[in-house]
Design an enzyme around this catalytic site. Structure first.
Site, short mmCIF file in Angstrom:
data_model
loop_
_atom_site.label_atom_id
_atom_site.label_comp_id
_atom_site.label_asym_id
_atom_site.label_seq_id
_atom_site.Cartn_x
_atom_site.Cartn_y
_atom_site.Cartn_z
N LYS A 67 1.74 -0.21 15.10
CA LYS A 67 3.16 -0.24 15.46
C LYS A 67 3.60 -1.44 16.31
CE LYS A 67 4.57 3.25 13.28
NZ LYS A 67 4.38 2.58 12.00
N TYR A 114 4.18 6.49 9.95
CA TYR A 114 3.36 5.33 9.59
C TYR A 114 4.18 4.28 8.83
CZ TYR A 114 -0.81 2.67 8.49
OH TYR A 114 -1.75 1.66 8.41
N PRO A 139 -3.33 0.02 19.10
CA PRO A 139 -3.12 -0.43 17.72
C PRO A 139 -3.33 0.64 16.65
CG PRO A 139 -5.12 -1.38 18.63
CD PRO A 139 -4.44 -0.69 19.76
N HIS A 191 0.85 -1.20 0.00
CA HIS A 191 0.00 0.00 0.00
C HIS A 191 0.88 1.24 0.00
CE1 HIS A 191 -4.10 -1.70 1.53
NE2 HIS A 191 -3.57 -2.43 0.58
N TYR A 214 -8.72 5.04 8.42
CA TYR A 214 -8.81 5.32 9.85
C TYR A 214 -9.83 6.44 10.00
CZ TYR A 214 -4.40 2.77 10.54
OH TYR A 214 -3.42 1.82 10.60
P1 RFL Z 1 2.93 -11.96 21.53
O1 RFL Z 1 2.39 -12.02 20.13
O2 RFL Z 1 2.01 -11.64 22.62
O3 RFL Z 1 3.63 -13.38 21.81
C1 RFL Z 1 4.08 -13.73 23.09
C2 RFL Z 1 4.04 -15.24 23.21
O4 RFL Z 1 4.53 -15.63 24.50
C3 RFL Z 1 3.70 -16.66 25.00
N1 RFL Z 1 3.82 -16.66 26.48
C4 RFL Z 1 4.58 -17.55 27.16
N2 RFL Z 1 5.34 -18.56 26.77
C5 RFL Z 1 5.98 -19.29 27.73
N3 RFL Z 1 5.88 -19.01 29.07
C6 RFL Z 1 5.11 -17.98 29.51
N4 RFL Z 1 5.00 -17.73 30.82
C7 RFL Z 1 4.42 -17.19 28.54
N5 RFL Z 1 3.59 -16.14 28.62
C8 RFL Z 1 3.24 -15.82 27.37
C9 RFL Z 1 2.31 -16.32 24.51
O5 RFL Z 1 1.46 -17.46 24.48
C10 RFL Z 1 2.63 -15.79 23.11
O6 RFL Z 1 2.56 -16.79 22.12
O7 RFL Z 1 4.16 -10.93 21.63
P2 RFL Z 1 5.28 -10.55 20.56
O8 RFL Z 1 5.85 -11.79 19.95
O9 RFL Z 1 6.16 -9.58 21.22
O10 RFL Z 1 4.49 -9.84 19.36
C11 RFL Z 1 3.84 -8.60 19.55
C12 RFL Z 1 2.60 -8.49 18.63
O11 RFL Z 1 1.83 -9.65 18.80
C13 RFL Z 1 1.76 -7.23 18.94
O12 RFL Z 1 2.58 -6.12 19.20
C14 RFL Z 1 0.82 -6.87 17.75
O13 RFL Z 1 -0.13 -7.87 17.55
C15 RFL Z 1 0.12 -5.54 18.03
N6 RFL Z 1 -0.84 -5.18 16.96
C16 RFL Z 1 -0.40 -4.60 15.78
N7 RFL Z 1 0.91 -4.41 15.55
C17 RFL Z 1 1.34 -3.91 14.34
O14 RFL Z 1 2.55 -3.73 14.16
N8 RFL Z 1 0.46 -3.58 13.32
C18 RFL Z 1 -0.88 -3.76 13.47
O15 RFL Z 1 -1.61 -3.52 12.52
C19 RFL Z 1 -1.36 -4.25 14.75
N9 RFL Z 1 -2.68 -4.44 14.95
C20 RFL Z 1 -2.21 -5.39 17.17
C21 RFL Z 1 -3.12 -5.01 16.14
C22 RFL Z 1 -2.70 -5.97 18.34
C23 RFL Z 1 -4.07 -6.17 18.51
N10 RFL Z 1 -4.49 -6.77 19.72
C24 RFL Z 1 -5.35 -7.89 19.77
C25 RFL Z 1 -3.88 -6.38 20.95
C26 RFL Z 1 -4.47 -5.18 16.30
C27 RFL Z 1 -4.97 -5.74 17.50
C28 RFL Z 1 -6.46 -5.87 17.63
C1 PHB Z 2 -5.43 -4.82 11.14
O1 PHB Z 2 -5.57 -5.03 9.92
O2 PHB Z 2 -5.71 -5.68 11.98
C2 PHB Z 2 -4.92 -3.50 11.59
C3 PHB Z 2 -4.48 -2.59 10.65
C4 PHB Z 2 -4.01 -1.35 11.07
C5 PHB Z 2 -4.01 -1.04 12.41
C6 PHB Z 2 -4.43 -1.96 13.35
C7 PHB Z 2 -4.89 -3.21 12.94
O3 PHB Z 2 -3.57 0.19 12.79
#
Ligand code: RFL
Ligand code: PHB
Length: 404
Positions: A311, A399, A307, A86, A215
């Site tokens: 980032k 971004y 989110p 994009h 957004y």
């Molecule tokens: P994770 O993905 O939480 O993985 C951590 C892992 O550790 C395990 N764990 C354990 N394992 C062993 N012993 C323990 N005691 C443990 N405790 C936990 C867990 O089961 C898990 O598998 O962290 P990590 O790897 O640092 O990754 C971070 C990302 O997942 C997170 O920052 C993103 O998902 C945030 N996020 C977004 N980030 C972006 O860069 N772009 C996006 O568009 C974006 N959209 C989002 C998001 C997060 C969202 N939610 C649900 C919070 C949208 C949403 C809705």
């Molecule tokens: C997503 O597609 O899940 C998404 C995209 C952009 C964001 C957050 C989540 O800023």
């Protein structure tokens, strides 16, 4: 040899490794892969099953730096085939729409729309192909002697308690993990802001309403139109912290989404049955420093962003970039400089992403307690953004991602 646990092949648990990586999410798997490629021995301990990790629907937008790092890790092929590049993003405010031309404003930089689920699946496939050790359903993980020279990690697989001695521990276990909690309170500063709302997300096999992300700030609250592919959409609407996902039928979600979007966009919305629906609270959080003795924190274990700026996963990737380089320099050249600088280097980038995510969140969400003055400030932010190339450049360069 440990007996098979729910679909997992029997595995040998080594008595010793270089780096024990706690957490098999994107941070932990990417670190494992980069270290393995550089010949650094490591073991990943993940509390959940692989199926559970792969069922979590999260991020969708990858910065250029994340894309480059995934390619370097040898897991870029499917992303390059199936991901959507994009070069722009839309900001809407009530019924007005503004396109931010990311490529034009940043000298050609773009983002890649490719789901976190796919990134994680590609990383698991690569770890399997290279014979990497990822132990699932590892319970009661505990970190020992982190300030000494011979740390070790204990955990339980089924009935059996194991111990792995190591040089370093990488805490990649997310916000609720054990790693950050293993640092004594007087050695850690924590900064936190919890927002008075969450996001209700829905995934559906319907074509996206628009070819780019939108957004949308609205007097009813924020909404986001995102996607996973030309036939799969991901939408979010702002919701109260007391909402329960069971109370949201698909119809109720689609109605709320339409009411939060500019009328011309709402009129084009294609609706359909949901594949997944979930609620996520919004939080800003940073723990400092990101190191305690031989433990290094990375990703959500050290920091959370709301989110709205896309980032979280990208910050996890930049942490892993700094940490993998530092560990590899230690093993290859005995160079401790990268490890000593890791926390400061990572945090410098983390705080800028915190600022951007906080700004996107405060500009586009409805804050029940901010009143009319707050609403006019948001209007003025949008008007300024719409009239100023400098303001648009600021948004665009954040971004697409600040340089590593
Ligand atoms: P994770 O993905 O939480 O993985 C951590 C892992 O550790 C395990 N764990 C354990 N394992 C062993 N012993 C323990 N005691 C443990 N405790 C936990 C867990 O089961 C898990 O598998 O962290 P990590 O790897 O640092 O990754 C971070 C990302 O997942 C997170 O920052 C993103 O998902 C945030 N996020 C977004 N980030 C972006 O860069 N772009 C996006 O568009 C974006 N959209 C989002 C998001 C997060 C969202 N939610 C649900 C919070 C949208 C949403 C809705
Ligand atoms: C997503 O597609 O899940 C998404 C995209 C952009 C964001 C957050 C989540 O800023």
């Amino acid at each position: 040899m440990t007996p098979a646990l729910s679909g997992q092949k029997p595995v040998d648990v080594p008595a010793r490794t270089g780096v024990v990586i706690v957490g098999g999410g994107p941070s932990g798997l990417l670190l494992s892969q980069l270290l393995h490629l550089a010949g650094v021995d490591n073991v990943v301990l993940e509390r959940r099953s692989r199926a559970y990790v792969l069922s979590r629907i999260r991020a969708g937008v990858l910065e250029q730096g994340t894309v480059d790092l995934l390619r370097k890790a040898g897991v870029g092929a499917r992303m390059d085939r199936e991901g959507l590049v994009h070069d722009g993003v839309e900001i809407a405010f009530h019924d007005r729409r503004l396109r931010i031309d990311l490529a034009d404003l940043t000298g050609g930089r773009t983002v890649m729309v490719y789901g976190q689920t796919e990134v994680t699946a590609d990383l698991y496939a690569a770890r399997d192909a290279m014979g990497g050790t990822v132990l699932h359903e590892a319970e009661d993980v505990a970190l020992h002697d982190l300030e000494g020279t011979q740390p070790f990690v204990t955990f339980r697989l089924g009935e059996t308690v194991h111990r792995i001695d190591c040089d370093f521990v990488a805490g990649c276990d997310g916000f609720h993990g054990v790693s950050r909690q293993s640092i004594p309170a007087d050695r850690l500063r924590q900064f936190e802001m919890v927002y008075p709302f969450g996001w209700l997300g829905l995934l559906a096999d319907v074509p996206p309403v628009h070819e780019e992300l939108i957004y949308a700030g609205h007097e009813r609250g924020f909404a986001l139109c995102s996607m996973r592919s030309p036939t799969r959409s991901r939408y979010y609407v702002q919701c109260g912290l007391d909402e329960r996902v069971e109370d949201w039928s698909d119809d109720r979600f689609w109605e709320a989404l339409a009411a939060h979007l500019p009328a011309d966009i709402a009129a084009r919305l294609v609706t359909g049955p949901s594949i997944e629906k979930s609620i996520a609270p919004l939080r800003s959080f940073v723990a400092e420093p990101m190191r305690f003795g031989r433990l290094f924190l990375a990703g959500d274990a050290a920091h959370i962003v709301p989110p709205t700026g896309a980032k979280g996963l990208n910050l996890a990737a930049s942490d892993i970039h700094y940490l993998s380089e530092a560990l590899i320099a230690h093993y290859r050249q005995g160079d401790e400089g990268g490890l000593a600088a890791y926390s400061d280097r990572a945090l410098a980038r983390v705080w800028k992403a915190e600022r951007f995510s906080w700004w996107m969140t405060t500009t586009l969400h409805r804050f029940p307690d901010k009143g009319e003055f707050g609403a006019r400030m948001q209007q003025a932010e949008f008007d300024y953004l719409a009239s100023s190339r400098a303001a648009q450049t600021t948004l665009a360069e954040n971004y697409v991602g600040l340089p590593y």
